[in-house]
Design a protein around this motif. Structure first.
Motif, PDB file in Angstrom:
ATOM      1  N   LYS A 166       0.802  -1.219   0.000  1.00  0.00           N
ATOM      2  CA  LYS A 166       0.000   0.000   0.000  1.00  0.00           C
ATOM      3  C   LYS A 166       0.837   1.272   0.000  1.00  0.00           C
ATOM      4  CE  LYS A 166      -3.809   2.303   2.455  1.00  0.00           C
ATOM      5  NZ  LYS A 166      -4.751   2.304   1.318  1.00  0.00           N
ATOM      6  N   SER A 167       1.872   1.340   0.816  1.00  0.00           N
ATOM      7  CA  SER A 167       2.664   2.579   0.910  1.00  0.00           C
ATOM      8  C   SER A 167       3.402   2.882  -0.392  1.00  0.00           C
ATOM      9  CB  SER A 167       3.666   2.499   2.067  1.00  0.00           C
ATOM     10  OG  SER A 167       4.510   1.372   1.935  1.00  0.00           O
ATOM     11  N   TYR A 168       3.869   1.839  -1.071  1.00  0.00           N
ATOM     12  CA  TYR A 168       4.544   2.047  -2.358  1.00  0.00           C
ATOM     13  C   TYR A 168       3.543   2.550  -3.402  1.00  0.00           C
ATOM     14  CZ  TYR A 168       7.885  -1.110  -0.065  1.00  0.00           C
ATOM     15  OH  TYR A 168       8.745  -1.701   0.839  1.00  0.00           O
ATOM     16  N   ILE A 169       2.363   1.958  -3.388  1.00  0.00           N
ATOM     17  CA  ILE A 169       1.319   2.385  -4.334  1.00  0.00           C
ATOM     18  C   ILE A 169       0.917   3.830  -4.064  1.00  0.00           C
ATOM     19  CG2 ILE A 169      -1.081   2.008  -5.030  1.00  0.00           C
ATOM     20  CD1 ILE A 169      -0.598  -1.001  -4.443  1.00  0.00           C
ATOM     21  N   ASN A 170       0.732   4.164  -2.789  1.00  0.00           N
ATOM     22  CA  ASN A 170       0.370   5.542  -2.426  1.00  0.00           C
ATOM     23  C   ASN A 170       1.430   6.537  -2.871  1.00  0.00           C
ATOM     24  OD1 ASN A 170      -1.886   4.477  -1.255  1.00  0.00           O
ATOM     25  ND2 ASN A 170      -1.392   5.058   0.846  1.00  0.00           N
ATOM     26  N   MET A 171       2.700   6.145  -2.729  1.00  0.00           N
ATOM     27  CA  MET A 171       3.785   7.045  -3.120  1.00  0.00           C
ATOM     28  C   MET A 171       3.785   7.262  -4.628  1.00  0.00           C
ATOM     29  SD  MET A 171       6.255   8.850  -1.676  1.00  0.00           S
ATOM     30  CE  MET A 171       6.782   8.097  -0.136  1.00  0.00           C
ATOM     31  N   MET A 172       3.597   6.206  -5.404  1.00  0.00           N
ATOM     32  CA  MET A 172       3.569   6.348  -6.860  1.00  0.00           C
ATOM     33  C   MET A 172       2.381   7.202  -7.302  1.00  0.00           C
ATOM     34  SD  MET A 172       4.854   2.716  -8.498  1.00  0.00           S
ATOM     35  CE  MET A 172       3.754   1.646  -7.561  1.00  0.00           C
ATOM     36  N   LYS A 173       1.235   7.023  -6.651  1.00  0.00           N
ATOM     37  CA  LYS A 173       0.062   7.838  -6.984  1.00  0.00           C
ATOM     38  C   LYS A 173       0.311   9.301  -6.665  1.00  0.00           C
ATOM     39  CE  LYS A 173      -3.566   4.331  -6.498  1.00  0.00           C
ATOM     40  NZ  LYS A 173      -4.740   3.900  -5.688  1.00  0.00           N
ATOM     41  N   TYR A 174       0.933   9.552  -5.527  1.00  0.00           N
ATOM     42  CA  TYR A 174       1.211  10.938  -5.126  1.00  0.00           C
ATOM     43  C   TYR A 174       2.108  11.628  -6.145  1.00  0.00           C
ATOM     44  CZ  TYR A 174       2.799  14.928  -2.376  1.00  0.00           C
ATOM     45  OH  TYR A 174       3.095  16.204  -1.952  1.00  0.00           O
ATOM     46  N   PHE A 175       3.119  10.911  -6.623  1.00  0.00           N
ATOM     47  CA  PHE A 175       4.062  11.480  -7.577  1.00  0.00           C
ATOM     48  C   PHE A 175       3.594  11.364  -9.024  1.00  0.00           C
ATOM     49  CE2 PHE A 175       7.636  10.611  -4.354  1.00  0.00           C
ATOM     50  CZ  PHE A 175       7.638  11.923  -3.931  1.00  0.00           C
ATOM     51  N   CYS A 176       2.485  10.650  -9.244  1.00  0.00           N
ATOM     52  CA  CYS A 176       1.972  10.430 -10.610  1.00  0.00           C
ATOM     53  C   CYS A 176       3.039   9.806 -11.503  1.00  0.00           C
ATOM     54  CB  CYS A 176       1.464  11.740 -11.218  1.00  0.00           C
ATOM     55  SG  CYS A 176       0.078  12.466 -10.333  1.00  0.00           S
ATOM     56  N   ILE A 177       3.633   8.728 -11.013  1.00  0.00           N
ATOM     57  CA  ILE A 177       4.685   8.046 -11.767  1.00  0.00           C
ATOM     58  C   ILE A 177       4.354   6.571 -11.889  1.00  0.00           C
ATOM     59  CG2 ILE A 177       6.555   9.635 -11.166  1.00  0.00           C
ATOM     60  CD1 ILE A 177       7.329   7.693  -8.932  1.00  0.00           C
ATOM     61  N   SER A 178       5.009   5.906 -12.824  1.00  0.00           N
ATOM     62  CA  SER A 178       4.833   4.477 -13.018  1.00  0.00           C
ATOM     63  C   SER A 178       5.909   3.719 -12.252  1.00  0.00           C
ATOM     64  CB  SER A 178       4.932   4.135 -14.506  1.00  0.00           C
ATOM     65  OG  SER A 178       6.271   4.310 -14.954  1.00  0.00           O
ATOM     66  N   LYS A 179       5.740   2.409 -12.180  1.00  0.00           N
ATOM     67  CA  LYS A 179       6.712   1.573 -11.476  1.00  0.00           C
ATOM     68  C   LYS A 179       8.098   1.656 -12.113  1.00  0.00           C
ATOM     69  CE  LYS A 179       5.350  -2.493 -14.184  1.00  0.00           C
ATOM     70  NZ  LYS A 179       4.717  -3.826 -14.128  1.00  0.00           N
ATOM     71  N   ALA A 180       8.151   1.911 -13.403  1.00  0.00           N
ATOM     72  CA  ALA A 180       9.433   1.981 -14.097  1.00  0.00           C
ATOM     73  C   ALA A 180      10.164   3.295 -13.845  1.00  0.00           C
ATOM     74  CB  ALA A 180       9.231   1.795 -15.595  1.00  0.00           C
ATOM     75  N   GLU A 181       9.495   4.229 -13.194  1.00  0.00           N
ATOM     76  CA  GLU A 181      10.070   5.564 -13.020  1.00  0.00           C
ATOM     77  C   GLU A 181      10.567   5.822 -11.596  1.00  0.00           C
ATOM     78  OE1 GLU A 181       7.647   8.241 -16.262  1.00  0.00           O
ATOM     79  OE2 GLU A 181       6.569   7.643 -14.430  1.00  0.00           O
ATOM     80  N   CYS A 182      10.530   4.779 -10.749  1.00  0.00           N
ATOM     81  CA  CYS A 182      11.014   5.010  -9.383  1.00  0.00           C
ATOM     82  C   CYS A 182      11.871   3.854  -8.899  1.00  0.00           C
ATOM     83  CB  CYS A 182       9.856   5.261  -8.425  1.00  0.00           C
ATOM     84  SG  CYS A 182       8.731   3.895  -8.214  1.00  0.00           S
ATOM     85  N   VAL A 183      12.695   4.150  -7.917  1.00  0.00           N
ATOM     86  CA  VAL A 183      13.569   3.153  -7.302  1.00  0.00           C
ATOM     87  C   VAL A 183      13.426   3.275  -5.796  1.00  0.00           C
ATOM     88  CG1 VAL A 183      15.546   4.738  -7.407  1.00  0.00           C
ATOM     89  CG2 VAL A 183      15.941   2.292  -7.114  1.00  0.00           C
ATOM     90  N   TYR A 184      13.406   2.129  -5.118  1.00  0.00           N
ATOM     91  CA  TYR A 184      13.280   2.112  -3.662  1.00  0.00           C
ATOM     92  C   TYR A 184      14.606   1.675  -3.057  1.00  0.00           C
ATOM     93  CZ  TYR A 184      11.681   1.307   1.047  1.00  0.00           C
ATOM     94  OH  TYR A 184      11.552   1.366   2.405  1.00  0.00           O
ATOM     95  N   ILE A 185      15.070   2.432  -2.058  1.00  0.00           N
ATOM     96  CA  ILE A 185      16.359   2.172  -1.415  1.00  0.00           C
ATOM     97  C   ILE A 185      16.136   1.897   0.061  1.00  0.00           C
ATOM     98  CG2 ILE A 185      18.675   3.068  -0.962  1.00  0.00           C
ATOM     99  CD1 ILE A 185      16.608   4.958  -3.459  1.00  0.00           C
ATOM    100  N   GLY A 186      16.559   0.729   0.534  1.00  0.00           N
ATOM    101  CA  GLY A 186      16.407   0.369   1.933  1.00  0.00           C
ATOM    102  C   GLY A 186      17.551  -0.489   2.408  1.00  0.00           C
ATOM    103  N   ASP A 187      17.435  -0.992   3.650  1.00  0.00           N
ATOM    104  CA  ASP A 187      18.538  -1.782   4.220  1.00  0.00           C
ATOM    105  C   ASP A 187      18.113  -3.158   4.710  1.00  0.00           C
ATOM    106  OD1 ASP A 187      18.671  -1.569   7.662  1.00  0.00           O
ATOM    107  OD2 ASP A 187      17.141  -0.498   6.545  1.00  0.00           O
TER     108      ASP A 187
END
Length: 227
Positions: free
Chosen positions: A149-170
């Motif tokens: 849900k949080s990833y989907i919400n973030m993409m909706k907020y930015f109006c971007i597709s899955k191919a246009e973002c990268v997630y960085i974590g540990d």
């Protein structure tokens, strides 16, 4: 083309143990003053228990050892209400500043008690450094990572597709599996310190790429190696 960089918070952008130790000091100060005990010794004992046994029962053990008649929930509240001084990793400062100047959209997704996470966010001044912050606890504990849900919400907020973002974590236990199922590019940062630096899981849980500094993220983006 990558348009958004979405980061985890703890042990990704700063060393999370700084918050833990700073909060321990506030609990030790409270107990020391209430019961006439040396607060530095109480603080050092908390660190010893943390190292030996992890975080689960630290305050219980302290109270049992010192015969403190204390409500553990009260100590937890002191811990969660604390506002210790925190600093971003130097490479975090550099890359966030660089990415903003380059026009990337910047987001943070973080798990944990909402009050605690927002205290960290404010201490690190992150609301002025990124465009969108999602504390998953605000959505409900059932939506903590790896829920999508949080990833989907973030993409909706930015109006971007899955191919246009990268997630960085540990943390491969939860950071990447939900993001990967959605088709996001994922990067794991393995720093010198942190709770998950020695965790190695199977491919389903691990990120697409591993780095040891966010400066490597900048290199990947500049060389179009995440396209």
């Amino acid at each position: 083309m990558i348009k958004a960089l979405i980061f985890d918070l703890d042990d990704t952008l700063y060393y999370e143990k700084e918050y833990v130790l700073g909060s321990f000091k506030e609990v030790a100060y409270y107990l020391g003053n209430k019961y006439g005990k040396n607060e530095e010794r109480l603080y050092c004992r908390m660190k010893e228990i943390l190292k030996a046994s992890g975080r689960g029962k630290i305050f219980n053990i302290i109270c049992e050892e010192n015969n403190f008649n204390e409500d553990i929930k009260n100590l937890i509240d002191i811990y969660r209400d604390s506002k210790p001084k925190l600093e971003l990793y130097e490479d975090s400062k550099q890359v966030l500043d660089w990415a903003r100047k380059q026009g990337y959209k910047l987001g943070i997704i973080t798990d944990g008690c909402s009050k605690v996470q927002w205290n960290k966010i404010k201490a690190l001044n992150l609301e002025k450094l990124v465009d969108k912050i999602i504390v998953t606890d605000d959505l409900g504990k059932e939506f903590w990572k790896p829920h999508q849900k949080s990833y989907i919400n973030m993409m909706k907020y930015f109006c971007i597709s899955k191919a246009e973002c990268v997630y960085i974590g540990d943390n491969p236990n939860k950071d990447f599996i939900g993001a990967k199922k959605l088709g996001l590019k994922t990067i794991r940062i393995i720093r010198e310190n942190g709770d998950h630096i020695k965790v190695l899981l199977n491919e389903e849980y691990e990120a697409d790429n591993n780095i040891v500094s966010l400066l490597e993220l900048r290199e990947l983006l500049e060389n179009n190696r995440l396209e």
